[in-house]
Design an enzyme around this catalytic site. Structure first.
Site, PDB file in Angstrom:
ATOM      1  N   TYR A 125      -0.303  -0.736  -1.993  1.00  0.00           N
ATOM      2  CA  TYR A 125       0.314  -1.805  -2.572  1.00  0.00           C
ATOM      3  C   TYR A 125       1.430  -1.289  -3.568  1.00  0.00           C
ATOM      4  CZ  TYR A 125      -2.293  -5.311  -0.091  1.00  0.00           C
ATOM      5  OH  TYR A 125      -2.935  -6.176   0.829  1.00  0.00           O
ATOM      6  N   LYS A 178      -8.795   5.005   8.386  1.00  0.00           N
ATOM      7  CA  LYS A 178      -7.959   5.389   9.334  1.00  0.00           C
ATOM      8  C   LYS A 178      -7.795   7.090   9.257  1.00  0.00           C
ATOM      9  CE  LYS A 178      -5.048   4.604  12.913  1.00  0.00           C
ATOM     10  NZ  LYS A 178      -5.331   4.067  14.246  1.00  0.00           N
ATOM     11  N   ASP A 211      -8.781   0.153  13.687  1.00  0.00           N
ATOM     12  CA  ASP A 211      -8.323  -0.599  14.752  1.00  0.00           C
ATOM     13  C   ASP A 211      -9.541  -1.334  15.346  1.00  0.00           C
ATOM     14  OD1 ASP A 211      -7.257   1.721  14.095  1.00  0.00           O
ATOM     15  OD2 ASP A 211      -5.967   2.005  15.839  1.00  0.00           O
ATOM     16  N   ASP A 235      -7.466  -6.254   2.819  1.00  0.00           N
ATOM     17  CA  ASP A 235      -6.802  -7.478   2.670  1.00  0.00           C
ATOM     18  C   ASP A 235      -6.590  -8.217   4.155  1.00  0.00           C
ATOM     19  OD1 ASP A 235      -5.488  -9.720   1.854  1.00  0.00           O
ATOM     20  OD2 ASP A 235      -3.764  -8.329   1.180  1.00  0.00           O
TER      21      ASP A 235
END
Length: 346
Positions: A125, A178, A211, A235
């Site tokens: 962010y 990830k 994913d 989010d």
């Protein structure tokens, strides 16, 4: 008496805040006192700032905050996004979002009852990952870069919040990451989550690539209890989970530090329907209930916990009946009608 500061915000914010306060007053009576201050476009017009210093000064003196949605995309350059600013200014490191499927509203074939605990102060962010300046920059007209910030301290504290929550539920935490691609940043994230897991031997730790997590929320939502993840992943996944469980408009949410809690609806300000009286206030109502539960636990105040439970039960009663749902989820009611239905269910 519990003092709650309310910041109605923009768009549908004032409408759903009014509904939330009406239900909270009906549930809590004289034990709750509400103070309202303007932020966003209203305070910009009155005071020249979307987040006046007076609001920041008032928050530590309140027992909790109810924050309405904001239309920060419409703010002039240089004006702060109140939602992001409160998270960083008061170190509200945990964004906690429960998602539970409801009969007749969920599209899922299997039950969902999970909580996503999202790190709230850094990550990808751009408005909260740098001490000074944005986390995005353009060295030339055709190149744009974004910086992802992950710190051990931030991961440890949000992971601890997730494990403490899981210890009171079904004793399972899933770390979503990830690390196969973001080897350094998500590698650090996993290292710190595993370290915290060692302090909770009765809670199982699972690790899932983001994913796969997005797919499993659809195929096997019942495998999840508490999910802990970084800011952007949290989010996205929490919005997905809320929509799968019935609607984004049904998801409660709090932003919490060790000492301050801000209740905030998961959704945006919906300026296209502002002023029409048709907004679904459920998300902010349930967020306020989460705030009362958080305060009750922090203080050891059973009365606040009971207010939270009464509000949640009344909302579920209203949502269970198609005749007392709002229009966005297939019912006939407007904002006022749904508010009255929840109050009647109390």
């Amino acid at each position: 008496m519990t003092h709650i500061l309310t910041l109605p915000g923009d768009g549908i914010g004032p409408e759903i805040t009014e509904a939330t306060l009406a239900i909270a007053r009906a549930a809590g009576g004289d034990s709750l006192r509400f103070e309202t201050m303007d932020i966003g476009l209203a305070s910009l017009a009155a005071d020249g700032s979307t987040l006046p210093d007076a609001v920041l000064d008032a928050i530590p003196g309140a027992d909790g905050v109810i924050l309405g949605p904001v239309s920060h995309y419409d703010y002039p350059a240089g004006q702060p996004n109140p939602s992001a600013k409160l998270r960083t200014h008061f170190n509200l490191f945990a964004n906690i979002r429960p998602c539970r499927a409801r009969e007749g509203l969920s599209i899922l074939r299997k039950p969902m009852d999970l909580v996503i605990v999202r790190e709230n102060t850094e990550g990808f962010y751009a408005d909260r990952s740098m001490y000074m300046g944005p986390g995005e920059f353009m060295p030339d007209a055709d190149s744009a870069f974004a910086i992802r910030k992950i710190t051990a301290a931030a991961v440890r504290r949000v992971a601890r919040a997730a494990f403490e929550l899981a210890a009171e539920r079904r004793r399972k935490v899933t770390a979503v990451h990830k690390a196969n691609v973001l080897k350094l940043t998500d590698g650090l994230f996993l290292r710190e989550v595993r370290a915290v897991a060692a302090d909770f031997p009765d809670v199982t730790l699972d690790e899932v690539i983001v994913d796969a997590a997005a797919a499993l929320l659809i195929r096997s939502p019942d495998r999840f209890d508490v999910i802990v993840t970084t800011n952007m992943f949290g989010d996205i996944l929490s919005d997905e989970a809320s929509e799968l469980s019935g609607s984004l408009g049904l998801g409660g949410s709090i932003n919490a530090s060790d000492d301050i809690c801000v209740a905030q609806a998961q959704h945006g300000s919906a300026p296209d329907i502002a002023g029409q009286g048709i907004a679904n206030p459920t998300s902010l109502i349930l967020s306020a209930a989460m705030l009362f539960d958080w305060l009750g636990r922090k203080r050891g105040d059973a009365a606040l916990g009971e207010i939270a439970r009464r509000i949640e039960a009344a909302v579920e009663t209203a949502l269970a009946d198609p005749a007392t749902r709002t229009r966005d989820i297939g019912g006939p009611l407007d904002t006022r009608g749904f508010t009255d239905a929840v109050i009647a269910a109390l």
